[in-house]
Scaffold this active site. Structure first.
Site, PDB file in Angstrom:
ATOM      1  N   SER A   1      45.864  24.997   0.607  1.00 30.33           N
ATOM      2  CA  SER A   1      46.972  25.723   1.230  1.00 30.33           C
ATOM      3  C   SER A   1      46.696  25.502   2.850  1.00 30.33           C
ATOM      4  O   SER A   1      45.914  25.391   3.314  1.00 30.33           O
ATOM      5  CB  SER A   1      46.630  27.431   1.084  1.00 30.33           C
ATOM      6  OG  SER A   1      46.801  27.738  -0.125  1.00 30.33           O
TER       7      SER A   1
ATOM      8  N   HIS B   1      52.326  25.704  -0.964  1.00 26.45           N
ATOM      9  CA  HIS B   1      52.055  24.615  -1.693  1.00 26.45           C
ATOM     10  C   HIS B   1      53.469  23.744  -1.908  1.00 26.45           C
ATOM     11  O   HIS B   1      54.160  24.416  -2.753  1.00 26.45           O
ATOM     12  CB  HIS B   1      51.279  25.173  -2.912  1.00 26.45           C
ATOM     13  CG  HIS B   1      49.974  25.386  -2.996  1.00 26.45           C
ATOM     14  ND1 HIS B   1      48.897  24.589  -3.069  1.00 26.45           N
ATOM     15  CD2 HIS B   1      49.325  26.589  -2.388  1.00 26.45           C
ATOM     16  CE1 HIS B   1      47.789  25.362  -2.817  1.00 26.45           C
ATOM     17  NE2 HIS B   1      48.182  26.485  -2.434  1.00 26.45           N
TER      18      HIS B   1
ATOM     19  N   HIS C   1      47.008  26.602  -9.833  1.00 28.37           N
ATOM     20  CA  HIS C   1      45.779  27.823  -9.938  1.00 28.37           C
ATOM     21  C   HIS C   1      45.829  28.511 -11.051  1.00 28.37           C
ATOM     22  O   HIS C   1      46.870  28.737 -11.631  1.00 28.37           O
ATOM     23  CB  HIS C   1      46.142  28.732  -8.898  1.00 28.37           C
ATOM     24  CG  HIS C   1      45.984  28.200  -7.444  1.00 28.37           C
ATOM     25  ND1 HIS C   1      47.314  27.721  -6.738  1.00 28.37           N
ATOM     26  CD2 HIS C   1      45.111  27.941  -6.452  1.00 28.37           C
ATOM     27  CE1 HIS C   1      46.855  27.147  -5.592  1.00 28.37           C
ATOM     28  NE2 HIS C   1      45.529  27.268  -5.507  1.00 28.37           N
TER      29      HIS C   1
ATOM     30  N   TYR D   1      45.168  31.480 -11.301  1.00 27.16           N
ATOM     31  CA  TYR D   1      45.682  32.834 -11.007  1.00 27.16           C
ATOM     32  C   TYR D   1      47.313  32.967 -11.465  1.00 27.16           C
ATOM     33  O   TYR D   1      47.611  34.199 -11.389  1.00 27.16           O
ATOM     34  CB  TYR D   1      45.283  33.326  -9.690  1.00 27.16           C
ATOM     35  CG  TYR D   1      45.961  32.744  -8.440  1.00 27.16           C
ATOM     36  CD1 TYR D   1      47.371  32.818  -8.121  1.00 27.16           C
ATOM     37  CD2 TYR D   1      45.047  31.948  -7.604  1.00 27.16           C
ATOM     38  CE1 TYR D   1      47.579  31.908  -7.026  1.00 27.16           C
ATOM     39  CE2 TYR D   1      45.416  31.383  -6.590  1.00 27.16           C
ATOM     40  CZ  TYR D   1      46.516  31.260  -6.133  1.00 27.16           C
ATOM     41  OH  TYR D   1      47.153  30.496  -5.186  1.00 27.16           O
ATOM     42  N   GLU D   2      47.708  31.505 -11.323  1.00 28.18           N
ATOM     43  CA  GLU D   2      49.388  31.744 -11.701  1.00 28.18           C
ATOM     44  C   GLU D   2      49.309  32.048 -13.059  1.00 28.18           C
ATOM     45  O   GLU D   2      50.606  31.933 -13.548  1.00 28.18           O
ATOM     46  CB  GLU D   2      49.928  30.376 -11.264  1.00 28.18           C
ATOM     47  CG  GLU D   2      49.853  30.159  -9.897  1.00 28.18           C
ATOM     48  CD  GLU D   2      50.415  28.781  -9.508  1.00 28.18           C
ATOM     49  OE1 GLU D   2      51.421  28.493  -9.222  1.00 28.18           O
ATOM     50  OE2 GLU D   2      49.170  27.960  -9.187  1.00 28.18           O
TER      51      GLU D   2
ATOM     52  N   ALA E   1      41.739  26.197   1.156  1.00 28.20           N
ATOM     53  CA  ALA E   1      41.611  27.294   2.213  1.00 28.20           C
ATOM     54  C   ALA E   1      40.471  28.274   1.861  1.00 28.20           C
ATOM     55  O   ALA E   1      40.491  28.608   0.624  1.00 28.20           O
ATOM     56  CB  ALA E   1      42.753  27.923   2.401  1.00 28.20           C
TER      57      ALA E   1
ATOM     58  N   MET F   1      39.989  30.213  -4.484  1.00 24.63           N
ATOM     59  CA  MET F   1      40.403  30.628  -5.863  1.00 24.63           C
ATOM     60  C   MET F   1      40.939  29.134  -6.446  1.00 24.63           C
ATOM     61  O   MET F   1      41.651  29.292  -7.254  1.00 24.63           O
ATOM     62  CB  MET F   1      41.508  31.579  -5.616  1.00 24.63           C
ATOM     63  CG  MET F   1      41.177  32.793  -5.165  1.00 24.63           C
ATOM     64  SD  MET F   1      42.648  33.790  -4.960  1.00 24.63           S
ATOM     65  CE  MET F   1      42.431  34.999  -3.579  1.00 24.63           C
ATOM     66  N   SER F   2      40.197  28.139  -5.962  1.00 27.94           N
ATOM     67  CA  SER F   2      40.548  26.789  -6.642  1.00 27.94           C
ATOM     68  C   SER F   2      39.297  25.917  -6.688  1.00 27.94           C
ATOM     69  O   SER F   2      38.208  26.348  -6.495  1.00 27.94           O
ATOM     70  CB  SER F   2      41.595  26.169  -5.420  1.00 27.94           C
ATOM     71  OG  SER F   2      41.110  25.889  -4.471  1.00 27.94           O
TER      72      SER F   2
ATOM     73  N   ASN G   1      39.829  32.597   7.454  1.00 32.02           N
ATOM     74  CA  ASN G   1      39.649  34.064   7.613  1.00 32.02           C
ATOM     75  C   ASN G   1      38.260  34.270   7.457  1.00 32.02           C
ATOM     76  O   ASN G   1      37.477  33.895   6.776  1.00 32.02           O
ATOM     77  CB  ASN G   1      40.701  34.839   6.756  1.00 32.02           C
ATOM     78  CG  ASN G   1      40.318  34.471   5.499  1.00 32.02           C
ATOM     79  OD1 ASN G   1      40.665  33.559   4.682  1.00 32.02           O
ATOM     80  ND2 ASN G   1      39.554  35.421   4.811  1.00 32.02           N
TER      81      ASN G   1
ATOM     82  N   HIS H   1      47.659  36.704   3.196  1.00 35.60           N
ATOM     83  CA  HIS H   1      47.996  35.360   2.922  1.00 35.60           C
ATOM     84  C   HIS H   1      48.705  34.544   4.074  1.00 35.60           C
ATOM     85  O   HIS H   1      48.532  33.332   4.220  1.00 35.60           O
ATOM     86  CB  HIS H   1      48.739  34.959   1.488  1.00 35.60           C
ATOM     87  CG  HIS H   1      48.798  33.792   1.045  1.00 35.60           C
ATOM     88  ND1 HIS H   1      48.069  32.966   0.664  1.00 35.60           N
ATOM     89  CD2 HIS H   1      50.174  32.998   0.717  1.00 35.60           C
ATOM     90  CE1 HIS H   1      48.731  31.728   0.251  1.00 35.60           C
ATOM     91  NE2 HIS H   1      49.771  31.795   0.221  1.00 35.60           N
TER      92      HIS H   1
HETATM   93  N1  HPA Z   1      38.967  35.064  -0.380  1.00 34.19           N
HETATM   94  C1  HPA Z   1      39.497  34.120  -1.354  1.00 34.19           C
HETATM   95  N2  HPA Z   1      40.311  33.100  -1.131  1.00 34.19           N
HETATM   96  C2  HPA Z   1      40.632  32.904   0.124  1.00 34.19           C
HETATM   97  C3  HPA Z   1      40.065  33.511   1.221  1.00 34.19           C
HETATM   98  C4  HPA Z   1      39.453  34.703   1.084  1.00 34.19           C
HETATM   99  O1  HPA Z   1      39.048  35.419   1.799  1.00 34.19           O
HETATM  100  N3  HPA Z   1      40.795  32.919   2.356  1.00 34.19           N
HETATM  101  C5  HPA Z   1      41.462  31.849   1.821  1.00 34.19           C
HETATM  102  N4  HPA Z   1      41.177  31.856   0.405  1.00 34.19           N
END
Ligand code: HPA
Length: 275
Positions: free
Chosen positions: A33, A64, A86, A88-89, A116, A213-214, A237, A249
């Protein structure tokens, strides 16, 4: 196409070859991302929207692009993915990793993954980069579940999933442009919700430095196929509870774009150093 087998990957690869010509990419690159800008640095590029690749659904995650790029980077034949699938999709774990099977059919034996991620380690700051030294599969699923595929190990060794030598090349690439880079453990969760502060404390106890998450599904299939793997997490972050700010996001994408030029310089130099 309803399965994500190696035989299906051969069909996808044939469709890619029909569009991209007789190129043989040796390096596969998966862009996370906000990190898709590297795709624009690829020369002599043939860009194929995922909708034109049999077996690839259109990606839905913001940030994406959903394009496969075949071309040259630092003088090497590469195939890059701007956008990934992903779990999660709602996608099957085997679909999340399917592009790696396709890359293998195309000739890729070295895979570079990126993502990310939230910083769990309190010494990490938004905008930092982390070489992935190892991972925690907290998705509690595995794309290798199901019939064993041709060329894949049934019981894949994961003791050095992220290749030592390639990690050294990434360190050298960062040093060459005087960028401080961390090296740590990436924990993959299913998402799509971000974590609670209690979960982040738990993850720290478990040894995670960053969370996302990937990536883990792709790395599992790459290792089953005997590919060398290296990866970088962009820390976009502070993870939940590490800072008082909520996780968003749009911040993840913004910070991804801010680190993009440093990220691109490191990855390009890394590719140039590959044997
Ligand atoms: N948590 C999970 N996935 C992420 C985060 C996070 O803080 N930042 C970017 N992808």
């Amino acid at each position: 196409m309803s399965d994500y087998s190696y035989a299906s990957a051969e069909k996808s690869a044939a469709a890619i070859r029909a569009k991209a010509g007789s190129r043989s990419p040796v390096v596969g690159i998966i862009l996370g991302s906000g990190l898709g800008g590297l795709a624009d640095k690829i020369e002599d590029a043939v860009r194929i929207p995922y909708g034109e690749v049999p077996g690839f659904p259109e990606p839905k995650a913001l940030g994406h692009a959903g394009t496969l790029i075949c071309g040259t980077l630092a003088g090497k034949q590469v195939v890059a993915m701007a956008g990934r699938f992903h779990i999660y999709e709602g996608h099957a774990p085997a679909l999340a990793a399917f592009p790696v099977r396709v890359m293998h059919v195309l000739g890729v034996r070295t895979l570079f993954v990126s993502n990310a991620a939230g910083g769990v380690n309190e010494r990490y700051h938004a905008g930092d980069l982390m070489i992935i030294a190892d991972h925690l599969n907290l998705m509690f699923t595995n794309p290798l579940i199901g019939p064993q595929q041709p060329g894949e190990e049934r019981f894949t060794d994961m003791s050095s999933a992220y290749d030592d030598k390639l990690r050294g090349l990434l360190r050298n690439a960062a040093n060459a442009i005087s960028v401080q880079i961390h090296e740590g453990v990436y924990a993959a969760l299913l998402g799509p919700s971000y974590e609670t502060p209690a979960e982040v404390r738990m993850l720290r106890t478990l040894g995670a430095d960053a969370i996302g998450m990937s990536t883990v599904p792709e790395v599992l299939v790459a290792r089953a196929l005997g590919m060398r793997v290296a990866g970088i997490s962009a820390i976009t972050n502070a993870a939940s509870g590490v800072s008082p700010l909520p996780v968003s996001h749009s911040e993840v994408l913004d910070v991804g774009r801010q680190v993009a030029s440093t990220f691109e310089a490191i990855v390009t130099d890394f590719v140039s150093r590959l044997d």
